[in-house]
Design an enzyme around this catalytic site. Structure first.
Site, PDB file in Angstrom:
ATOM      1  N   CYS A  74      27.706   4.899  31.457  1.00 18.23           N
ATOM      2  CA  CYS A  74      28.100   5.934  32.026  1.00 18.23           C
ATOM      3  C   CYS A  74      26.820   7.705  33.010  1.00 18.23           C
ATOM      4  O   CYS A  74      27.614   7.522  33.621  1.00 18.23           O
ATOM      5  CB  CYS A  74      29.976   6.783  32.216  1.00 18.23           C
ATOM      6  SG  CYS A  74      30.571   5.998  31.378  1.00 18.23           S
TER       7      CYS A  74
ATOM      8  N   HIS B  15      31.100  12.013  37.507  1.00 15.79           N
ATOM      9  CA  HIS B  15      31.258  10.298  36.962  1.00 15.79           C
ATOM     10  C   HIS B  15      32.793  10.416  37.648  1.00 15.79           C
ATOM     11  O   HIS B  15      33.576  10.805  36.827  1.00 15.79           O
ATOM     12  CB  HIS B  15      30.305  10.043  36.027  1.00 15.79           C
ATOM     13  CG  HIS B  15      31.473   8.782  35.422  1.00 15.79           C
ATOM     14  ND1 HIS B  15      31.527   7.717  35.858  1.00 15.79           N
ATOM     15  CD2 HIS B  15      32.173   8.710  33.777  1.00 15.79           C
ATOM     16  CE1 HIS B  15      31.952   6.919  34.757  1.00 15.79           C
ATOM     17  NE2 HIS B  15      32.184   7.791  33.803  1.00 15.79           N
TER      18      HIS B  15
ATOM     19  N   ASN C 189      37.003   3.402  36.864  1.00  9.23           N
ATOM     20  CA  ASN C 189      36.376   4.032  36.207  1.00  9.23           C
ATOM     21  C   ASN C 189      35.081   2.740  35.356  1.00  9.23           C
ATOM     22  O   ASN C 189      34.802   1.240  35.141  1.00  9.23           O
ATOM     23  CB  ASN C 189      35.874   3.786  34.440  1.00  9.23           C
ATOM     24  CG  ASN C 189      34.457   4.515  34.127  1.00  9.23           C
ATOM     25  OD1 ASN C 189      33.550   4.693  34.213  1.00  9.23           O
ATOM     26  ND2 ASN C 189      35.105   5.119  32.743  1.00  9.23           N
TER      27      ASN C 189
HETATM   28  O1  UT7 Z   1      33.227   7.452  30.780  1.00  8.20           O
HETATM   29  C1  UT7 Z   1      33.692   7.849  29.347  1.00  8.20           C
HETATM   30  C2  UT7 Z   1      34.561   6.669  29.369  1.00  8.20           C
HETATM   31  N1  UT7 Z   1      36.265   7.031  28.645  1.00  8.20           N
HETATM   32  C3  UT7 Z   1      36.677   7.898  28.948  1.00  8.20           C
HETATM   33  O2  UT7 Z   1      36.096   8.891  30.118  1.00  8.20           O
HETATM   34  C4  UT7 Z   1      37.982   8.093  27.918  1.00  8.20           C
HETATM   35  C5  UT7 Z   1      38.747   9.326  28.065  1.00  8.20           C
HETATM   36  N2  UT7 Z   1      39.998   9.630  27.069  1.00  8.20           N
HETATM   37  C6  UT7 Z   1      40.444   9.735  28.245  1.00  8.20           C
HETATM   38  O3  UT7 Z   1      40.850   9.888  29.400  1.00  8.20           O
HETATM   39  C7  UT7 Z   1      42.208   9.738  27.601  1.00  8.20           C
HETATM   40  O4  UT7 Z   1      42.031   9.529  26.278  1.00  8.20           O
HETATM   41  C8  UT7 Z   1      42.794   8.375  27.798  1.00  8.20           C
HETATM   42  C9  UT7 Z   1      43.816   8.019  28.938  1.00  8.20           C
HETATM   43  C10 UT7 Z   1      42.311   7.330  27.543  1.00  8.20           C
HETATM   44  C11 UT7 Z   1      44.296   7.947  26.409  1.00  8.20           C
HETATM   45  O5  UT7 Z   1      45.220   9.349  27.663  1.00  8.20           O
HETATM   46  P1  UT7 Z   1      45.671  10.363  25.773  1.00  8.20           P
HETATM   47  O6  UT7 Z   1      46.318  11.730  26.764  1.00  8.20           O
HETATM   48  O7  UT7 Z   1      44.513  10.855  25.071  1.00  8.20           O
HETATM   49  O8  UT7 Z   1      46.017   9.052  25.309  1.00  8.20           O
HETATM   50  P2  UT7 Z   1      46.850   8.807  23.626  1.00  8.20           P
HETATM   51  O9  UT7 Z   1      45.657   7.809  23.484  1.00  8.20           O
HETATM   52  O10 UT7 Z   1      46.925   9.998  22.518  1.00  8.20           O
HETATM   53  O11 UT7 Z   1      47.625   8.255  23.456  1.00  8.20           O
HETATM   54  C12 UT7 Z   1      48.892   8.859  23.633  1.00  8.20           C
HETATM   55  C13 UT7 Z   1      50.202   7.410  23.828  1.00  8.20           C
HETATM   56  C14 UT7 Z   1      49.326   6.862  22.248  1.00  8.20           C
HETATM   57  O12 UT7 Z   1      50.605   6.093  22.162  1.00  8.20           O
HETATM   58  P3  UT7 Z   1      52.031   7.009  20.820  1.00  8.20           P
HETATM   59  O13 UT7 Z   1      50.566   7.119  19.936  1.00  8.20           O
HETATM   60  O14 UT7 Z   1      52.388   9.026  21.587  1.00  8.20           O
HETATM   61  O15 UT7 Z   1      53.076   6.743  20.494  1.00  8.20           O
HETATM   62  C15 UT7 Z   1      49.288   5.064  23.146  1.00  8.20           C
HETATM   63  O16 UT7 Z   1      49.384   3.985  21.661  1.00  8.20           O
HETATM   64  O17 UT7 Z   1      50.160   6.540  24.722  1.00  8.20           O
HETATM   65  C16 UT7 Z   1      49.730   5.245  24.211  1.00  8.20           C
HETATM   66  N3  UT7 Z   1      48.937   4.472  24.784  1.00  8.20           N
HETATM   67  C17 UT7 Z   1      49.505   3.619  25.688  1.00  8.20           C
HETATM   68  N4  UT7 Z   1      50.921   4.145  26.770  1.00  8.20           N
HETATM   69  C18 UT7 Z   1      50.957   3.206  28.051  1.00  8.20           C
HETATM   70  C19 UT7 Z   1      47.909   4.587  25.275  1.00  8.20           C
HETATM   71  N5  UT7 Z   1      47.133   3.401  26.090  1.00  8.20           N
HETATM   72  C20 UT7 Z   1      48.528   3.136  26.953  1.00  8.20           C
HETATM   73  C21 UT7 Z   1      48.581   2.150  28.077  1.00  8.20           C
HETATM   74  N6  UT7 Z   1      49.747   2.520  28.756  1.00  8.20           N
HETATM   75  N7  UT7 Z   1      47.831   2.133  28.910  1.00  8.20           N
END
Ligand code: UT7
Length: 342
Positions: free
Chosen positions: A115, A269, A299
């Protein structure tokens, strides 16, 4: 007298595939929702390529757009720098493939920065121009992510984030009496920053296939388990992104004796709207100065900066003479920034 050269942005171009995939479309493939995706990331839709299209095809189209806008023929280029994490082939890189599609003979190098690839490529191009070695450099960032993400519940934290697309920039050399600084109104790249922290390498990665010590490039078992798909600890990436983007911006501001309010436009980004909003808030930069188009494209990794720049220029949000700050963070961990008098 010693000649002094600086790099000016001659043009920025882009290309995205026509096929729009909405959050609603993804809900048919995995347990997710439009609300979850938009609330956590800002993304509403992204573009995916049709079959038969290669990453270098997207890069080629973005390059043509940038070359047309700067009225430069591909044959006049001195160097091509390409950056991608989704190349057509394991080797060679997409640089030579784009060079061939542009029918030119400029040397073409590939720079792996995920990225942060585009910011690093700008830094590299700027160094070549300042040294006097090259005068016209094309930078291309291109990605096809839709073929390496998993459209199922297992991959949903990654698959909802990414999109396909490409962006390109032409940087040109200009002979000046004084290099551009934050205060002298000379147009061109003023400052660059690059950073890495390899201790985060496995937090966001595709680890197989590869030469990490296994006897085979990829085993049949790994293939059937789809070990070639990306892995990500989203929370770790999020935390590190906010920290490094803020630090990068602060370093650039401090060493150029600028206040956050001196920056006219920030082009970050496009990884997550919440990451960029958090950084802008910590820096005290007004919301309207921070460019976003993640809503439409997701992204697009190394292509996100030039796609965002290209749209900001076309919409008149970035104009000649403005002080522009780019910021990027990604897999590696890697980060980078460029300060430009546009
Ligand atoms: O260029 C660099 C590339 N990457 C990034 O910049 C990513 C940076 N990170 C993020 O943007 C965030 O961490 C995410 C958007 C990927 C995830 O958001 P989060 O608030 O950190 O969520 P999480 O991973 O802690 O997950 C929260 C909940 C989980 O469920 P439980 O365990 O609370 O029941 C996940 O299983 O959300 C669930 N979950 C989803 N639910 C619906 C994870 N992905 C999804 C989804 N739809 N697509």
């Amino acid at each position: 007298m010693k000649q002094i050269f600086c790099s000016t942005v001659s043009s920025v171009g882009m290309y995205v595939p026509e096929k729009i995939v909405t959050n609603e479309d993804l809900t048919k493939l995995m347990d997710t929702s439009d609300e979850w995706i938009e609330e956590r990331t800002g993304i509403k839709e992204r573009r995916f390529v049709e079959s038969g299209v290669a990453t270098s095809d997207l890069g080629h189209k973005a390059a043509i757009d940038a070359l047309n806008k700067s009225r430069i023929k591909s044959q006049d280029l001195d160097l091509i720098i390409a950056t991608t994490l989704s190349p057509d082939f394991y080797f060679p890189g997409i640089g030579v493939l784009i060079q061939n599609k542009l029918s030119c003979d400029a040397p073409a190098i590939d720079l792996r920065g995920q990225c942060s690839g585009f910011t690093w490529a700008m830094t590299t191009a700027d160094s070549f121009i300042r040294s006097g070695q090259y005068k016209k450099i094309l930078i291309v960032g291109a990605e096809i992510q839709s073929r390496v993400i998993e459209f199922s519940n297992r991959g949903r934290n990654v698959s909802v984030l990414f999109g396909d697309g490409a962006g390109a920039m032409v940087l040109q050399s200009r002979e000046v009496e004084h290099l551009p600084t934050a205060t002298n109104n000379e147009r061109g790249i003023i400052d660059n920053l690059m950073g890495s922290d390899g201790s985060g390498a496995e937090i966001l990665a595709i680890k197989r296939p590869g030469m990490s010590g296994e006897d085979e490039f990829i085993t049949t078992e790994e293939t059937s388990e789809k070990a070639y798909l990306p892995i990500m600890d989203g929370r770790q990436v999020f935390k590190n992104a906010v920290r490094r983007l803020f630090e990068s911006a602060t370093t650039i501001l401090e060493r150029n004796k600028l206040k956050a309010s001196d920056i006219d436009v920030v082009i970050p980004h496009q990884a997550n709207l919440r990451i960029n909003s958090a950084v802008a808030e910590k820096l005290g930069i007004e919301k309207h100065k921070v460019m976003h188009n993640i809503q439409k494209y997701g992204n697009t990794t190394s292509a996100s900066l030039p796609i965002c720049m290209s749209e900001a220029c076309d919409e008149g949000k970035v104009k000649k003479g403005m002080l522009v700050l780019t910021l990027a963070f990604g897999s590696g961990f890697s980060w980078g920034a460029n300060l430009i008098r546009w």
